[in-house]
Design a protein around this motif. Structure first.
Motif, PDB file in Angstrom:
ATOM      1  N   ARG A   1       0.823  -1.223   0.000  1.00  0.00           N
ATOM      2  CA  ARG A   1       0.000   0.000   0.000  1.00  0.00           C
ATOM      3  C   ARG A   1       0.845   1.257   0.000  1.00  0.00           C
ATOM      4  O   ARG A   1       0.453   2.285  -0.569  1.00  0.00           O
ATOM      5  CB  ARG A   1      -0.907  -0.003   1.226  1.00  0.00           C
ATOM      6  CG  ARG A   1      -1.977  -1.083   1.216  1.00  0.00           C
ATOM      7  CD  ARG A   1      -2.786  -1.035   2.492  1.00  0.00           C
ATOM      8  NE  ARG A   1      -3.778  -2.100   2.547  1.00  0.00           N
ATOM      9  CZ  ARG A   1      -4.558  -2.333   3.606  1.00  0.00           C
ATOM     10  NH1 ARG A   1      -4.451  -1.568   4.674  1.00  0.00           N
ATOM     11  NH2 ARG A   1      -5.432  -3.323   3.578  1.00  0.00           N
ATOM     12  N   ASP A   2       1.992   1.218   0.673  1.00  0.00           N
ATOM     13  CA  ASP A   2       2.844   2.405   0.742  1.00  0.00           C
ATOM     14  C   ASP A   2       3.625   2.639  -0.549  1.00  0.00           C
ATOM     15  O   ASP A   2       4.212   3.706  -0.733  1.00  0.00           O
ATOM     16  CB  ASP A   2       3.828   2.277   1.912  1.00  0.00           C
ATOM     17  CG  ASP A   2       3.137   2.291   3.266  1.00  0.00           C
ATOM     18  OD1 ASP A   2       2.007   2.821   3.342  1.00  0.00           O
ATOM     19  OD2 ASP A   2       3.713   1.773   4.239  1.00  0.00           O
ATOM     20  N   ASP A   3       3.637   1.642  -1.421  1.00  0.00           N
ATOM     21  CA  ASP A   3       4.411   1.737  -2.660  1.00  0.00           C
ATOM     22  C   ASP A   3       3.568   2.155  -3.850  1.00  0.00           C
ATOM     23  O   ASP A   3       4.074   2.789  -4.784  1.00  0.00           O
ATOM     24  CB  ASP A   3       5.064   0.382  -2.972  1.00  0.00           C
ATOM     25  CG  ASP A   3       5.916  -0.114  -1.824  1.00  0.00           C
ATOM     26  OD1 ASP A   3       6.822   0.624  -1.401  1.00  0.00           O
ATOM     27  OD2 ASP A   3       5.662  -1.247  -1.350  1.00  0.00           O
TER      28      ASP A   3
ATOM     29  N   ASP B   1      -0.834   2.929  -5.025  1.00  0.00           N
ATOM     30  CA  ASP B   1      -2.273   2.951  -4.766  1.00  0.00           C
ATOM     31  C   ASP B   1      -2.969   2.410  -6.005  1.00  0.00           C
ATOM     32  O   ASP B   1      -2.993   3.073  -7.052  1.00  0.00           O
ATOM     33  CB  ASP B   1      -2.712   4.388  -4.478  1.00  0.00           C
ATOM     34  CG  ASP B   1      -4.209   4.528  -4.272  1.00  0.00           C
ATOM     35  OD1 ASP B   1      -4.921   3.494  -4.295  1.00  0.00           O
ATOM     36  OD2 ASP B   1      -4.667   5.676  -4.093  1.00  0.00           O
TER      37      ASP B   1
END
Length: 287
Positions: free
Chosen positions: A37-39, A41
């Motif tokens: 998710r942090d890499d 969307d």
């Protein structure tokens, strides 16, 4: 099962399936890029474009899986499960990559009396099922070189799952009741990851495949096997779904057939009980 020299991108790489997918693809010789998710969307196609490098395969393990919550927030589930699937498919086309999109038994009504074929009509009962069905349609309509792999009743070492919950509750209470009127195919995430690698290694054609264990059991039958494997002195008793009413309806019959993988030369995953006996220690030790 070798995929040497290939570059794979696993979207949803830090979830229960994603972790095993990365490990199995890496063991097969692929260079694997992990996206969480942090890499990236997946609801934003530009975010995906920026994160996905040139690659041979993209495996979409990302999903909105809060089945009951989806009944109250179908828009959020649709954003990930349908719009997100369409975005991953678009980026796969742009990269010239094969796509594996992971879907679910919830696209069916669960009212069959024989295993669902890959070409059976979709008839979801829940918001989650509708959004996953919409994701399948979006992937198919995109024109991507895509394998849609439906699975069910997943469990694994790298996340919360039914076996861990049952073992914990059995230890805490000494007895428990589990529904015996919902039937399906408990499937180990490690087995599903190996099945997916097998499909790609075999050059399976685009289409729908069912990645579930063979055989069938009820949640009660699975719970009984879990308690036996845990060594906890506990009693499991059968009950029916009226004892556990949930916001989202569950398919009563989640048994999927495996004709498409056989036609592609890839053996289905083995019997659920045999696979559980092998998986049990690694899954339960990871609690």
């Amino acid at each position: 099962m070798r995929v040497e020299g290939q570059t794979w991108v696993v979207v949803g790489a830090y979830g229960m399936l994603g972790v095993d997918m990365v490990e199995v693809a890496s063991d097969g010789g692929a260079t694997v890029v992990r996206l969480g998710r942090d890499d990236a969307d997946i609801t934003d196609v530009d975010s995906l474009r920026a994160a996905v490098p040139e690659c041979d395969v993209i495996v979409n393990c990302a999903a909105y899986t809060a089945v009951d919550q989806a009944e109250e927030d179908e828009a959020s589930a649709h954003g990930v499960n349908a719009d997100g699937a369409a975005n991953v498919a678009q980026v796969a086309i742009e990269r010239g990559a094969r796509l594996v999109h992971v879907s679910t038994d919830y696209v069916f009504a669960g009212d069959a009396d024989a295993p669902y074929g890959e070409d059976a009509a979709r008839a979801p009962l829940s918001a989650y099922g509708r959004t996953k069905a919409a994701g399948e349609v979006a992937v198919e309509a995109s024109g991507a070189d895509a394998l849609v792999v439906r699975t069910a009743w997943l469990y694994g070492a790298h996340g919360a799952c039914f076996p861990k919950t049952i073992a914990r509750v059995a230890a805490e209470r000494g007895q428990l009741k589990v529904v015996d009127d919902q039937v399906g195919q408990p499937t180990w995430t490690r087995d599903l990851a190996e099945f997916i690698v097998g499909l790609l290694a075999a050059g399976a054609p685009a289409g729908i495949y069912h990645g579930t264990s063979s055989g069938q059991t009820s949640w009660f039958g699975f719970a009984d096997a879990i308690v036996a494997a845990s060594g906890v002195p506990s009693t499991v008793e059968p009950t029916d779904s009226t004892a556990f009413v949930r916001p989202a309806p569950r398919p009563a019959w989640s048994v999927l057939g495996h004709r498409a993988s056989l036609q592609a030369g890839v053996a289905p995953i083995g019997d659920w009980r045999e696979r559980w006996d092998i998986a049990a220690s690694s899954v339960l030790d990871a609690r």
